[in-house]
Scaffold this active site. Structure first.
Site, PDB file in Angstrom:
ATOM      1  N   TYR A  28      20.081   8.609  13.778  1.00 22.72           N
ATOM      2  CA  TYR A  28      20.785   9.549  14.687  1.00 22.72           C
ATOM      3  C   TYR A  28      20.059  10.891  14.660  1.00 22.72           C
ATOM      4  CZ  TYR A  28      24.609   6.151  14.064  1.00 22.72           C
ATOM      5  OH  TYR A  28      25.374   5.020  14.007  1.00 22.72           O
ATOM      6  N   ASN A  33      28.578  15.247  18.536  1.00 20.55           N
ATOM      7  CA  ASN A  33      29.733  16.121  18.705  1.00 20.55           C
ATOM      8  C   ASN A  33      30.702  16.094  17.515  1.00 20.55           C
ATOM      9  OD1 ASN A  33      32.343  16.973  19.547  1.00 20.55           O
ATOM     10  ND2 ASN A  33      31.920  16.541  21.684  1.00 20.55           N
ATOM     11  N   TRP A  34      31.342  14.950  17.251  1.00 19.31           N
ATOM     12  CA  TRP A  34      32.374  14.984  16.199  1.00 19.31           C
ATOM     13  C   TRP A  34      31.758  15.029  14.816  1.00 19.31           C
ATOM     14  CZ3 TRP A  34      36.206  10.533  14.706  1.00 19.31           C
ATOM     15  CH2 TRP A  34      35.565   9.310  14.615  1.00 19.31           C
ATOM     16  N   ASP A  35      30.539  14.479  14.687  1.00 22.26           N
ATOM     17  CA  ASP A  35      29.840  14.654  13.397  1.00 22.26           C
ATOM     18  C   ASP A  35      29.705  16.137  13.076  1.00 22.26           C
ATOM     19  OD1 ASP A  35      28.787  11.984  14.581  1.00 22.26           O
ATOM     20  OD2 ASP A  35      28.170  11.886  12.474  1.00 22.26           O
ATOM     21  N   GLN A 100      33.319  12.824  22.956  1.00 21.66           N
ATOM     22  CA  GLN A 100      33.676  12.222  21.668  1.00 21.66           C
ATOM     23  C   GLN A 100      34.971  12.853  21.183  1.00 21.66           C
ATOM     24  OE1 GLN A 100      30.381  12.407  18.857  1.00 21.66           O
ATOM     25  NE2 GLN A 100      30.340  10.186  18.684  1.00 21.66           N
ATOM     26  N   ASP A 162      32.801   2.671  18.033  1.00 21.27           N
ATOM     27  CA  ASP A 162      32.145   1.929  19.108  1.00 21.27           C
ATOM     28  C   ASP A 162      32.569   0.473  19.316  1.00 21.27           C
ATOM     29  OD1 ASP A 162      30.844   4.322  18.645  1.00 21.27           O
ATOM     30  OD2 ASP A 162      28.844   3.474  18.486  1.00 21.27           O
ATOM     31  N   TYR A 345      30.152  -2.156  11.066  1.00 20.76           N
ATOM     32  CA  TYR A 345      30.381  -0.860  11.718  1.00 20.76           C
ATOM     33  C   TYR A 345      31.870  -0.524  11.806  1.00 20.76           C
ATOM     34  CZ  TYR A 345      28.147   2.820  14.654  1.00 20.76           C
ATOM     35  OH  TYR A 345      27.666   3.988  15.179  1.00 20.76           O
ATOM     36  N   TRP A 346      32.490  -0.548  12.979  1.00 21.27           N
ATOM     37  CA  TRP A 346      33.904  -0.154  13.081  1.00 21.27           C
ATOM     38  C   TRP A 346      34.844  -1.347  13.104  1.00 21.27           C
ATOM     39  CZ3 TRP A 346      35.786   4.671  12.352  1.00 21.27           C
ATOM     40  CH2 TRP A 346      34.864   5.733  12.375  1.00 21.27           C
ATOM     41  N   GLU A 389      26.825   5.902   5.258  1.00 19.10           N
ATOM     42  CA  GLU A 389      27.500   6.100   6.550  1.00 19.10           C
ATOM     43  C   GLU A 389      28.907   5.509   6.499  1.00 19.10           C
ATOM     44  OE1 GLU A 389      25.373   4.329   9.803  1.00 19.10           O
ATOM     45  OE2 GLU A 389      26.718   5.162  11.328  1.00 19.10           O
TER      46      GLU A 389
HETATM   47  C1  DGY Z   1      25.402   4.957  18.270  1.00 14.38           C
HETATM   48  O1  DGY Z   1      24.372   5.049  18.926  1.00 14.38           O
HETATM   49  O2  DGY Z   1      25.596   4.092  17.422  1.00 14.38           O
HETATM   50  C2  DGY Z   1      26.448   5.952  18.451  1.00 14.38           C
HETATM   51  O3  DGY Z   1      27.606   5.624  17.785  1.00 14.38           O
HETATM   52  C3  DGY Z   1      26.716   6.210  19.897  1.00 14.38           C
HETATM   53  O4  DGY Z   1      27.087   7.527  19.959  1.00 14.38           O
END
Ligand code: DGY
Length: 418
Positions: A28, A33-35, A100, A162, A345-346, A389
């Site tokens: 990344y 934004n929220w980060d 976000q 996501d 991930y989520w 993460e």
């Molecule tokens: C990503 O690329 O994984 C992000 O979560 C999108 O903002």
């Protein structure tokens, strides 16, 4: 100060690109934004000047209409997809065109309170308050144009969560055809088993293409959207942010007070309509399918962060059930849900930012028996597996990117008094 707190500060310094902090190198490489909102709160535990800079740099990405995009591409990098050319927005600095979860006003209020230099705090807040207010007006106008209180996200990336199973039903309707070649960079940095699937990406990019065709105009995006979801996480974060903005308005923008009050009432009412007594947690709502989201997720605890305490005891029981089944708190998806995947991930992993907001919420609701284990698990996971993460809720192993800024920021917030 402990060695680990020093290590957390070193991560923020190492990820500092001059006024903004990348979430982690390579995976990344821009400002998210929220980060940045969480990271600003982390910076504020030891360097308030740098915390204000984080917010100011993010606001350089704010559009004329008030939106604050989810990524600001301050400097080029070729380690991420989709980059600025795929978004095709007109803003300078280059940015994405979606948003976000709006943690920013809550973060700004916290930085304001933490800043030992009161004259600086007053001056900085006076400068940014109008931007925060414009952003909240944008949310209401662009994402709740009919005034129902059900504020919509139009892309799973806008939730920050996501590939959550909560979106599975709604995403199944989104075509997976794209004209843009998909060049995954993420799976070159971390194991594919920890990331969204190929089909998720085809749908993510399809949505980007739809909105690019709308010229990124908010109203066209809302009316055209093939994915329109009242995300309980985003709504709770917005509700909390509105309350924080209201607290600041007395001093920095009295003219905004009535508007904020109306929005709070509407949003709080809508959040309550999303309570699911059977699952013991709040559920997102698919606004196109007109149905609750299929899966219960950790976002469903976030109304506590927003001050909605009516069901706090039931939510504490739900959390205890999820933690007992998984091992650690708070899995991002109910571990009994068929969509749960511990590492992807989520769809299962634990995220420090969600734990922190949930812990704050449970504590404020008087549910120490839920807040304490959430906070203790968050610390134990970071101390055991590093500033990852996210974390496998079954084994406690770290996953995703390493040396992660918001995980470091949350560690600083959790341990600031010790
Ligand atoms: C990503 O690329 O994984 C992000 O979560 C999108 O903002």
């Amino acid at each position: 100060m402990t060695d680990r707190q020093e290590a957390a500060r070193a991560i923020l310094r190492g990820n500092d690109r001059g006024g903004y902090t990348v979430p982690t190198a390579r995976l990344y490489p821009f400002q998210w934004n929220w980060d940045s909102a969480f990271v600003a709160m982390g910076w504020a535990t030891f360097d308030a000047e740098r915390a204000w800079a984080e917010i100011g740099t993010l606001l350089r990405g704010q559009w004329e209409d008030g939106r604050i995009p989810h990524i600001v591409f301050h400097a080029p990098a070729d380690t991420y997809f989709p980059g600025p050319a795929v978004w095709g927005t007109a803003h300078t600095p280059r940015s994405s065109g979606i948003v976000q979860p709006p943690v920013l006003a809550s973060a700004a209020r916290r930085v304001f309170t933490a800043d030992p230099d009161r004259a600086r705090a007053e001056a900085r807040m006076a400068a940014i308050f109008p931007h925060l207010a414009a952003n909240h007006r944008w949310w209401a106008a662009a994402r709740d144009p009919d005034g129902t209180g059900l504020v919509a996200i139009l892309h799973p990336w806008e939730s920050g969560m996501d590939n959550s199973p909560a979106w599975d039903g709604a995403m199944a309707r989104v075509p997976d055809a794209t004209t843009t070649p998909i060049v995954r960079r993420d799976t070159g940095h971390v194991a594919a088993a920890m990331r969204p699937r190929e089909q998720d990406y085809r749908r993510f990019i399809h949505l980007v293409e739809v909105y690019r065709t709308c010229g990124w105009e908010a109203e066209r995006m809302y009316r055209t959207a093939p994915f329109r979801m009242a995300d309980i996480g985003t709504m709770a974060i917005l509700l909390r942010a509105e309350r924080d903005l209201l607290a600041l308005a007395d001093r920095f923008g009295a003219a905004e007070r009535d508007g904020i009050g109306v929005r709070i009432a509407r949003l709080a009412d809508a959040v309550e309509r999303m309570w699911d007594g059977g699952r013991g947690v709040y559920l997102s709502r698919d606004l196109i399918g007109a149905a609750p989201a299929p899966a219960a997720t950790s976002a469903g605890f976030l109304p506590l962060w927003a001050g909605c305490y009516e069901h706090a005891a039931e939510m504490a029981a739900t959390l205890a059930r999820w933690s007992a089944r998984a091992g650690f708190a708070v899995p991002s998806t109910d571990p009994a849900d068929p969509g749960f995947e511990a590492l992807r991930y989520w769809r299962g992993p634990i995220w420090a930012v969600v734990n922190w907001m949930s812990g704050e919420g449970f504590a404020a609701a008087g549910q120490g028996k839920a807040a304490d284990p959430v906070r203790a698990d968050t610390r134990a996971l970071i101390e055991g597996a590093g500033f990852a993460e996210y974390f496998d809720p079954v084994t406690g192993a770290g996953a995703g990117g390493a040396s992660f800024s918001w995980t470091a920021a949350i560690y600083l917030l959790l341990t600031r008094d010790s």
